[in-house]
Design a protein around this motif. Structure first.
Motif, PDB file in Angstrom:
ATOM      1  N   THR A  93       2.082   4.434  -4.016  1.00  0.00           N
ATOM      2  CA  THR A  93       3.160   3.722  -3.355  1.00  0.00           C
ATOM      3  C   THR A  93       3.739   2.736  -4.363  1.00  0.00           C
ATOM      4  O   THR A  93       3.390   2.778  -5.539  1.00  0.00           O
ATOM      5  N   TYR A 101       7.117   0.639   3.015  1.00  0.00           N
ATOM      6  CA  TYR A 101       6.053   1.538   2.568  1.00  0.00           C
ATOM      7  C   TYR A 101       4.890   1.552   3.546  1.00  0.00           C
ATOM      8  O   TYR A 101       4.174   2.549   3.664  1.00  0.00           O
ATOM      9  N   LEU A 105       3.050   4.905   4.706  1.00  0.00           N
ATOM     10  CA  LEU A 105       1.625   5.098   4.450  1.00  0.00           C
ATOM     11  C   LEU A 105       0.876   5.409   5.739  1.00  0.00           C
ATOM     12  O   LEU A 105      -0.075   6.201   5.739  1.00  0.00           O
ATOM     13  N   LEU A 149       5.522   8.097  -3.973  1.00  0.00           N
ATOM     14  CA  LEU A 149       6.660   7.567  -3.226  1.00  0.00           C
ATOM     15  C   LEU A 149       7.616   6.901  -4.205  1.00  0.00           C
ATOM     16  O   LEU A 149       7.354   5.810  -4.717  1.00  0.00           O
TER      17      LEU A 149
END
Length: 358
Positions: A93, A101, A105, A149
């Motif tokens: 991330t 995020y 997640l 990501l």
């Protein structure tokens, strides 16, 4: 090659009709005990747990009943070693504390756990060296795949990682034998946000861009330009400021705009966090939202619904992005070809925008 069917002809005995096998001295229930109680072989129990068993529903029910009765918990390490895997997926991330995020997640975690995989999260901090170290750390843990990501690490490096294990990248356009990527339609989402303000009669629309090192920031700026061009409104560089996707960045951007004496009646921020920071910045300059300035964000994070006033924004399902990333990884681990199915951008109108008074 078709899955081998369980060739035993002996019908399973319901667990309730059998005496439960004795436990180990340490109290740990074994796979063999489950098999004995269910009246099947240990290999059948293993295949049922792994989802690869071609057996009758009656046997599956008997095994599940035995697991329930004995309180058996599969050992993920043993299962992984048996299949040559660790049953873990690395996730790079950026800012792990970010609400954006965080939602992604959560989607990754829940989807992986349903399949018996454990996610390992590492932050890249929007820094190429940190991302590289994060990937090296995950590879040293022998993860079965890596989800990235966004980020700044070079495409070529991610492609190299995919030579050895599956890689899923969110927010970029990459492709390869073990490399899959997908992204949200940021350009259309930003066009919708800007067009909404134009439809409300605004012509002086300020724009807070994200870091233009990121593809999504560039696409959102292009969507802003698209809407202005379609309405015949010239781009005014004095109304555009670049920031960093944080609340503090949004607040400071408002200060920069006002110090330029940039006159605007509406403001589009490239994400909800900057929009909420911008709202505070406007408040500190005695400007009210939406009475003096209409405000639009992007993402539709949970905080947008509870801002004062509730924030008009562009919805992208961040949680769903996480789910799709995990689903794609699981499909690749099964040897399949993934396909991401993200919903398109949707404008969510709340109380932070209003029609210009003539």
């Amino acid at each position: 090659m078709p899955l081998a069917a369980d060739m035993s002809t002996k019908p399973p005995v319901p667990p309730s009709a059998k005496k439960a096998p004795s436990s180990r001295p340490d109290g740990v229930v074994t796979l063999e005990q489950v098999a004995e109680l269910a009246g099947v072989s240990p290999s059948t129990v293993s295949r049922i747990l792994n989802g690869t068993a071609a057996v009758s529903q009656a046997k599956k029910d008997a095994v599940q009943a035995a697991i329930q009765e004995l309180g058996f918990r599969p050992n993920p390490v043993a299962r992984g070693l048996a299949g040559g895997r660790t049953l873990s997926v690395g996730v790079v991330t950026q800012i792990i504390s970010s609400p954006f995020y965080g939602e992604a997640l959560l989607g990754i975690e829940r989807e992986l756990e349903r399949a018996g995989y454990v996610p390992l999260f590492v932050s890249g901090n929007w820094h190429e060296d940190d991302e590289r170290k994060a990937i090296e750390t995950l590879l040293s843990r022998r993860v079965d795949g890596v989800i990235v990501l966004a980020g700044r690490i070079a495409d070529a490096e991610l492609a190299k990682v995919s030579d050895n294990l599956p890689v899923v990248v969110v927010g970029r356009q990459l492709a390869g034998p073990q490399l899959f990527s997908f992204s949200f339609d940021n350009r259309e989402g930003a066009r919708l946000a800007t067009q909404h303000l134009i439809d409300q009669g605004h012509r002086r629309i300020a724009f807070i861009a994200g870091d233009l090192m990121h593809d999504d920031a560039v696409e959102r700026q292009n969507g802003y330009f698209d809407a202005l061009a379609a309405a015949g409104i010239a781009v005014d560089p004095n109304l555009i400021v670049q920031s960093d996707y944080t609340e503090a960045g949004g607040m400071l951007s408002v200060t920069r705009l006002l110090e330029r004496d940039a006159h605007f009646t509406a403001l589009f921020a490239s994400n909800d966090q900057m929009a909420i920071g911008a709202c505070l910045g406007l408040h500190r300059r005695n400007l009210r939202v939406p009475d003096d300035v209409s405000l639009v964000g992007f993402d539709d994070l949970i905080m947008a619904r509870y801002a004062m006033p509730p924030l008009t924004t562009v919805r992208q399902s961040v949680y769903e992005i996480g789910v799709e990333a995990a689903t794609a990884m699981l499909e690749m681990l099964r040897g399949g070809q993934p396909k991401a199915q993200l919903p398109g951008p949707e404008l969510v109108v709340r109380e932070s925008t209003r029609r210009m008074q003539r």
